[in-house]
Design a protein around this motif. Sequence first.
Motif, PDB file in Angstrom:
ATOM      1  N   SER A 143       0.825  -1.216   0.000  1.00 12.80           N
ATOM      2  CA  SER A 143       0.000   0.000   0.000  1.00 12.80           C
ATOM      3  C   SER A 143       0.853   1.258   0.000  1.00 12.80           C
ATOM      4  O   SER A 143       0.492   2.269  -0.612  1.00 12.80           O
ATOM      5  CB  SER A 143      -0.935   0.004   1.215  1.00 12.80           C
ATOM      6  OG  SER A 143      -1.872  -1.037   1.144  1.00 12.80           O
TER       7      SER A 143
ATOM      8  N   GLU B 295       2.376  12.987   6.225  1.00  6.65           N
ATOM      9  CA  GLU B 295       2.162  11.550   6.119  1.00  6.65           C
ATOM     10  C   GLU B 295       2.041  10.976   7.523  1.00  6.65           C
ATOM     11  O   GLU B 295       2.914  11.182   8.367  1.00  6.65           O
ATOM     12  CB  GLU B 295       3.286  10.840   5.366  1.00  6.65           C
ATOM     13  CG  GLU B 295       2.974   9.344   5.223  1.00  6.65           C
ATOM     14  CD  GLU B 295       4.002   8.526   4.460  1.00  6.65           C
ATOM     15  OE1 GLU B 295       3.704   7.366   4.156  1.00  6.65           O
ATOM     16  OE2 GLU B 295       5.105   9.031   4.201  1.00  6.65           O
TER      17      GLU B 295
ATOM     18  N   VAL C  52      -1.704  12.193   3.975  1.00  3.64           N
ATOM     19  CA  VAL C  52      -1.687  10.902   3.296  1.00  3.64           C
ATOM     20  C   VAL C  52      -1.334   9.812   4.301  1.00  3.64           C
ATOM     21  O   VAL C  52      -0.648  10.059   5.299  1.00  3.64           O
ATOM     22  CB  VAL C  52      -0.681  10.881   2.116  1.00  3.64           C
ATOM     23  CG1 VAL C  52      -1.044  11.918   1.063  1.00  3.64           C
ATOM     24  CG2 VAL C  52       0.753  11.084   2.596  1.00  3.64           C
ATOM     25  N   ALA C  53      -1.803   8.603   4.029  1.00  3.68           N
ATOM     26  CA  ALA C  53      -1.504   7.464   4.903  1.00  3.68           C
ATOM     27  C   ALA C  53      -1.774   6.180   4.143  1.00  3.68           C
ATOM     28  O   ALA C  53      -2.611   6.138   3.237  1.00  3.68           O
ATOM     29  CB  ALA C  53      -2.342   7.517   6.178  1.00  3.68           C
ATOM     30  N   SER C  54      -1.068   5.125   4.512  1.00  2.18           N
ATOM     31  CA  SER C  54      -1.301   3.816   3.912  1.00  2.18           C
ATOM     32  C   SER C  54      -1.285   2.748   5.000  1.00  2.18           C
ATOM     33  O   SER C  54      -0.498   2.829   5.944  1.00  2.18           O
ATOM     34  CB  SER C  54      -0.236   3.498   2.851  1.00  2.18           C
ATOM     35  OG  SER C  54       1.054   3.438   3.430  1.00  2.18           O
TER      36      SER C  54
ATOM     37  N   CYS D 220      -3.147   2.113   7.507  1.00  2.00           N
ATOM     38  CA  CYS D 220      -3.290   2.628   8.874  1.00  2.00           C
ATOM     39  C   CYS D 220      -4.647   2.298   9.495  1.00  2.00           C
ATOM     40  O   CYS D 220      -4.915   2.721  10.619  1.00  2.00           O
ATOM     41  CB  CYS D 220      -3.078   4.142   8.896  1.00  2.00           C
ATOM     42  SG  CYS D 220      -1.352   4.643   8.718  1.00  2.00           S
ATOM     43  N   THR D 221      -5.499   1.569   8.777  1.00  5.77           N
ATOM     44  CA  THR D 221      -6.869   1.361   9.269  1.00  5.77           C
ATOM     45  C   THR D 221      -7.119  -0.066   9.750  1.00  5.77           C
ATOM     46  O   THR D 221      -8.251  -0.405  10.101  1.00  5.77           O
ATOM     47  CB  THR D 221      -7.887   1.695   8.168  1.00  5.77           C
ATOM     48  OG1 THR D 221      -7.682   0.826   7.032  1.00  5.77           O
ATOM     49  CG2 THR D 221      -7.734   3.141   7.721  1.00  5.77           C
TER      50      THR D 221
ATOM     51  N   VAL E  16      -6.983  13.386  11.971  1.00 10.07           N
ATOM     52  CA  VAL E  16      -7.265  13.934  10.641  1.00 10.07           C
ATOM     53  C   VAL E  16      -8.144  15.172  10.749  1.00 10.07           C
ATOM     54  O   VAL E  16      -7.870  16.213  10.135  1.00 10.07           O
ATOM     55  CB  VAL E  16      -7.928  12.873   9.739  1.00 10.07           C
ATOM     56  CG1 VAL E  16      -8.418  13.504   8.431  1.00 10.07           C
ATOM     57  CG2 VAL E  16      -6.955  11.737   9.432  1.00 10.07           C
TER      58      VAL E  16
ATOM     59  N   ALA F 192      -7.674  14.302   2.873  1.00  9.18           N
ATOM     60  CA  ALA F 192      -6.788  13.225   3.306  1.00  9.18           C
ATOM     61  C   ALA F 192      -6.937  12.081   2.312  1.00  9.18           C
ATOM     62  O   ALA F 192      -8.049  11.768   1.865  1.00  9.18           O
ATOM     63  CB  ALA F 192      -7.150  12.749   4.712  1.00  9.18           C
TER      64      ALA F 192
ATOM     65  N   PHE G  57      -6.134   8.163   1.903  1.00  7.63           N
ATOM     66  CA  PHE G  57      -5.756   6.926   2.568  1.00  7.63           C
ATOM     67  C   PHE G  57      -5.796   5.771   1.567  1.00  7.63           C
ATOM     68  O   PHE G  57      -6.699   5.692   0.735  1.00  7.63           O
ATOM     69  CB  PHE G  57      -6.732   6.605   3.709  1.00  7.63           C
ATOM     70  CG  PHE G  57      -6.437   7.331   4.992  1.00  7.63           C
ATOM     71  CD1 PHE G  57      -6.086   8.667   5.004  1.00  7.63           C
ATOM     72  CD2 PHE G  57      -6.524   6.668   6.201  1.00  7.63           C
ATOM     73  CE1 PHE G  57      -5.828   9.335   6.192  1.00  7.63           C
ATOM     74  CE2 PHE G  57      -6.268   7.321   7.402  1.00  7.63           C
ATOM     75  CZ  PHE G  57      -5.918   8.663   7.395  1.00  7.63           C
TER      76      PHE G  57
ATOM     77  N   GLY H 196      -5.560   1.463   1.622  1.00  9.29           N
ATOM     78  CA  GLY H 196      -5.481   0.273   2.456  1.00  9.29           C
ATOM     79  C   GLY H 196      -6.481  -0.774   2.004  1.00  9.29           C
ATOM     80  O   GLY H 196      -7.545  -0.433   1.477  1.00  9.29           O
TER      81      GLY H 196
ATOM     82  N   CYS I 278     -16.456  11.357   3.263  1.00 11.01           N
ATOM     83  CA  CYS I 278     -15.461  10.528   2.596  1.00 11.01           C
ATOM     84  C   CYS I 278     -16.058   9.841   1.383  1.00 11.01           C
ATOM     85  O   CYS I 278     -17.280   9.742   1.240  1.00 11.01           O
ATOM     86  CB  CYS I 278     -14.881   9.488   3.560  1.00 11.01           C
ATOM     87  SG  CYS I 278     -16.095   8.320   4.203  1.00 11.01           S
TER      88      CYS I 278
END
Length: 350
Positions: free
Chosen positions: A155, A177, A250-252, A254-255, A268, A280, A282, A284, A305
């Motif tokens: 991811s 990030e 941004v994030a990968s 993380c959920t 966030v 944001a 994301f 995943g 979202c």
Amino acid sequence: MDSGLPHSPSRAQPEGPAPETRRASNASLRWRILRRALVARSASSSLSPEETSHDQPDKSDSNKISRKTSRGFDLIECHVLPISQLTKSHGDSSNGNCNIVECHNDVYVCYKLPCQGSPKLNLVYRSEDSLELHDIEASNRYNVDTTGLVCCWPSEEILAYYCVNHSDMFRSKKVLELGSGYGLAGLAIAAGTDAGEVVISDGNPQVVGYIRNNISINTETFGQTKVKSMILHWDLEQAPEMISSFDIIVASDCTFFKQFHQSLAQVVKSLLKHSETSQAIFLGPKRGDSLSKFLEVIKKNGLSCELIENYDPTVWNLHKRFVSGDDRSWPNYDKEHCYPLLVRIYTCGE
């Protein structure tokens, strides 16, 4: 958790038993691997040579339960090189990079970004299978997970690829990030876009040490973009100067941990600017109901979202080939656990 680095030797995966048997077998293997980690800590004082010999690591066990391919989606050209090659060119104390090596097992990966000018990034990683018991102890102490130390996850690779291929959205923006691991996506944004500032964060101090080094050895690649690292715990009150200060987050991956959903949604909401252009991003996999549960928490926190399955034609075509079996380089590919979906989160209405 799966472990590995890009360009590790590929391995053939024969057809296995029925899914029910395989799940039970995989659970047993995970417990066996955990037992070895614990046994290694106390073997010298409490176990006989016969017992310790019996529990020596068998890499095939990890391979059997791994869903990770040897090269992920292979979207960014990269080469794994000995750490000695990096220290020869970057380890001189005169340029402030004398503390590059965090662990004697470190390796470095040279990435060539797929964007104009093809800038290169050098990232220091832990070598494969080097996670130790004290890493788990540290994660318990700081209430963070250890996945950022394991490897660069697929991811994260896709997030980096997606960002440099949508570089216009980052022009002059302040970017954060979250849960960055070794920082590939944040560094790619810094090197492959005209972002004004990039902050690369993680809650694990060990990981942030690597981020700091990776920023240091790539400084010349960032141009005018300001880049810095920081320890950021999602469940703590953030500094006043950070509130509503980021244009893009941004994030990968993380959920996955549901116990962090509320604090992740709050951070966030707290740090993202309240404007129509802020968002944001994301990435995943679904991983059971973890992603859908996170989206519920996002909405409960007053954020909006959207979930996007097909967000890039190259990534989508690779995904379909893995699912159909036309591409067998990822033999244990499972779309629920391996294919990242894209989530856009907004502080204002969509």
